[in-house]
Design an enzyme around this catalytic site. Structure first.
Site, PDB file in Angstrom:
ATOM      1  N   ARG A  84       5.560   8.758  -6.469  1.00  0.00           N
ATOM      2  CA  ARG A  84       4.599   8.669  -7.569  1.00  0.00           C
ATOM      3  C   ARG A  84       4.327  10.036  -8.182  1.00  0.00           C
ATOM      4  NH1 ARG A  84      -1.099   8.544  -8.695  1.00  0.00           N
ATOM      5  NH2 ARG A  84      -1.579   9.425  -6.648  1.00  0.00           N
ATOM      6  N   ASP A  89      -1.612  -0.555 -10.289  1.00  0.00           N
ATOM      7  CA  ASP A  89      -1.926  -1.959 -10.049  1.00  0.00           C
ATOM      8  C   ASP A  89      -1.870  -2.692 -11.381  1.00  0.00           C
ATOM      9  OD1 ASP A  89      -2.279  -1.920  -7.318  1.00  0.00           O
ATOM     10  OD2 ASP A  89      -4.424  -1.519  -7.421  1.00  0.00           O
ATOM     11  N   GLU A 142       0.820  -1.216   0.000  1.00  0.00           N
ATOM     12  CA  GLU A 142       0.000   0.000   0.000  1.00  0.00           C
ATOM     13  C   GLU A 142       0.851   1.262   0.000  1.00  0.00           C
ATOM     14  OE1 GLU A 142      -2.667  -1.139  -0.647  1.00  0.00           O
ATOM     15  OE2 GLU A 142      -3.198  -2.846   0.603  1.00  0.00           O
ATOM     16  N   ASP A 175      -4.987  -7.117   2.761  1.00  0.00           N
ATOM     17  CA  ASP A 175      -6.130  -7.376   1.888  1.00  0.00           C
ATOM     18  C   ASP A 175      -7.414  -7.574   2.669  1.00  0.00           C
ATOM     19  OD1 ASP A 175      -4.761  -7.719  -0.863  1.00  0.00           O
ATOM     20  OD2 ASP A 175      -3.577  -8.954   0.494  1.00  0.00           O
ATOM     21  N   GLY A 182     -12.175   4.528 -18.828  1.00  0.00           N
ATOM     22  CA  GLY A 182     -13.594   4.843 -18.873  1.00  0.00           C
ATOM     23  C   GLY A 182     -14.107   5.241 -20.236  1.00  0.00           C
TER      24      GLY A 182
END
Length: 531
Positions: A241, A352, A189, A465, A258
């Site tokens: 990031r 991911d 994470e 998780d 999308g």
């Protein structure tokens, strides 16, 4: 002219899900879907780049639990049988749609995807995907990072020994699968707490990745903010990031996945097909579920029943267009940064891995087109963190702040009223695990086996998780069951070890179910200061 570098890091992880006690299990399907839709396409993409000698490279995080599942004969045998069944079903769907102009090509594209997966998995790699990834790393094509052993969230662990064990178990597991020690670690994470850099350094980790604000608010403030690695006081380097490149892919409103042309994830033949057509491919209970054959497109903000037919040719062309847009956006961004910073910038673009192929079916084609364009234009170097560190200038020393990449930037996703009840037992188990090792580290025979299995159960209970699923409100009952079963497994074995009397039947059951990390060494939990 070379404007700067982009580090494309794809984080591939799933919790350890293995149920030999059942012939079929819904949560195992998570794994099988990801193998077909993400891991095999990424392997195929990297092998294609290698065969053509492309200069573009990327990095892949393969979490230890994922590696253990990819190496498990039971799971991979089940996967192959599932894949063969889907090829059969997809072929039947192609035949059914032969005269249906609206859906014919969509049905065929699903079949082609399954047949490609079988060719890569069975014919090219004989069922051993990890060997394929290992060969690519050995050739210098990709860089493989490890992760915490079971994706436990480091900032929410109370004992340094617990963090160290998650790291050390991961490093040893990586050595078993890839024949070398890892240079980089994806913090689960992206969770970092000051001081953990020294634990990482002690286990040989040279770099790790964090969320943007971890470096923006580092102490002292880094001169180049997000756009160059920094070095922690403990030794490892840190990459943060990049916000802009992340938004173009991740954003629910601006992100590429999308687009109305792309394949719709939530329309699936398992629900859309006639009962008599899909029943043989459902589980024995007959409950409708996703099968992975999808014939509709995103269309727009419309109800599922109004989704329109998916046109693969249009969607694949759109992926190439988006890849060109992403690449050209990075050129502009890096050109501006170079002018401002006086040196080429480094952009970390982590995602991911399962976004590419599983959630966004066209994602692997986007990546292929992106890396091809980068190789042709030579303005942006798509490379790896290790390569940047090997050839880059000295790094500023600074300590990142406490952070995660979860919503809000800290720990609230994994620590809130839906899941906070898990932490008192987890923190108690940290102390009990360390004490158990202190008293029984050198045990052998059934006692030694029970101690090692207790360590596995403890690690599996620590997985972030379970808390994530509880917060998301998806498979909550499964997350509750898994967490409680691992805590119970630990406590049962702890008591037996302390009494020097092991129920070998119960131990064998746990070893047969939770069989990850055969190389586990409980010395990872030795108290601080003990050699």
């Amino acid at each position: 002219m070379h404007q700067g570098s982009v580090l494309l890091v794809l984080h591939a992880h799933l919790p350890f899900v293995r149920h030999p006690e059942h012939a079929e299990f819904l949560e195992e399907d998570w794994f099988y879907e990801a193998v077909t839709e993400t891991y095999i396409p990424l392997l195929d993409l990297a092998e294609d780049l290698e065969s053509r000698g492309s200069p573009a490279r990327f990095s892949l995080v393969l979490s230890p639990t994922l590696c253990e599942m990819l190496a498990d004969p039971l799971l991979m045998g089940r996967y192959q049988r599932r894949l063969e069944g889907l090829i059969d079903l997809a072929g039947r769907e192609v035949a059914r749609r032969a005269g249906d102009g609206a859906f014919r090509e969509a049905a065929r594209a699903n079949l082609v995807a399954f047949e490609t997966a079988r060719r890569v998995f069975v014919e090219r790699h004989r069922g051993n995907l990890l060997a394929g990834f290992r060969a690519l790393q050995d050739a210098g094509r990709i860089e493989i990072l490890t992760c915490g052993a079971t994706h436990g969230l480091f900032p929410l662990m109370e004992r340094a020994e617990s963090v160290r064990a998650q790291v050390r178990v991961a490093v040893r597991n990586y050595e078993r699968h890839f024949g070398r020690r890892p240079s980089g670690m994806w913090l689960p994470e992206c969770g970092f707490r000051p001081g953990h850099d020294r634990i990482l350094a002690a286990e040989g980790i040279r770099y790790f990745c964090v969320e943007s604000h971890a470096v923006v608010f580092a102490s002292p403030r880094p001169k180049y903010t997000l756009y160059a690695p920094i070095r922690t006081p403990g030794g490892p380097s840190v990459f943060a990031r990049d916000i802009e490149s992340g938004r173009q892919v991740w954003s629910a409103t601006e992100g590429y996945p999308g687009d109305p042309a792309y394949r719709e994830f939530y329309r699936d033949l398992g629900f859309d097909g006639a009962a008599e057509d899909v029943r043989p491919w459902l589980h024995a209970d007959g409950v409708r579920r996703n099968l992975g054959i999808k014939l509709h497109r995103v269309t727009g903000a419309v109800p599922l029943h109004e989704k329109q037919p998916w046109n693969p040719a249009v969607a694949f062309d759109r992926a190439r267009t988006h890849a060109a847009h992403f690449h050209d956006s990075r050129v502009r961004q890096l050109r501006e940064l170079r002018a401002r910073l006086g040196r080429p910038a480094v952009l970390l673009s982590p995602y991911d891995a399962e976004l590419f192929g599983h959630w966004w079916f066209e994602g692997p084609r986007f990546l292929a087109a992106l890396l091809d364009r980068a190789a042709e234009r030579e303005e942006v170097l798509f490379t790896t963190p290790g390569a940047v560190l090997a050839g880059g200038p000295p790094q500023q020393v600074a300590m990142p702040t406490l952070s995660t990449w979860g919503s809000g930037g800290y720990n609230s996703v994994w620590l809130n009223p839906s899941n906070d009840w898990t932490y008192p037992p987890l923190h108690a188990l940290e102390d009990r695990m360390i004490a158990l090792v202190r008293g029984h580290r050198h045990a052998s025979g059934p006692i030694g086996r029970a101690l090692r299995q207790a360590a596995r159960e403890f690690l599996l209970a620590q997985s972030s998780d379970w808390a994530f699923i509880m917060n998301a409100g998806t498979a909550v009952s499964y997350a509750h069951k898994r967490f409680k079963s691992h805590v119970d497994g630990f406590l049962t074995l702890e008591e037996q070890v302390r009494r020097w009397r092991v129920d070998e039947g119960r131990l064998a059951d746990l070893e047969g179910r939770d069989n990850c990390f055969p190389e586990i060494d409980v010395s990872a939990w030795e108290p601080e200061g003990v050699a």
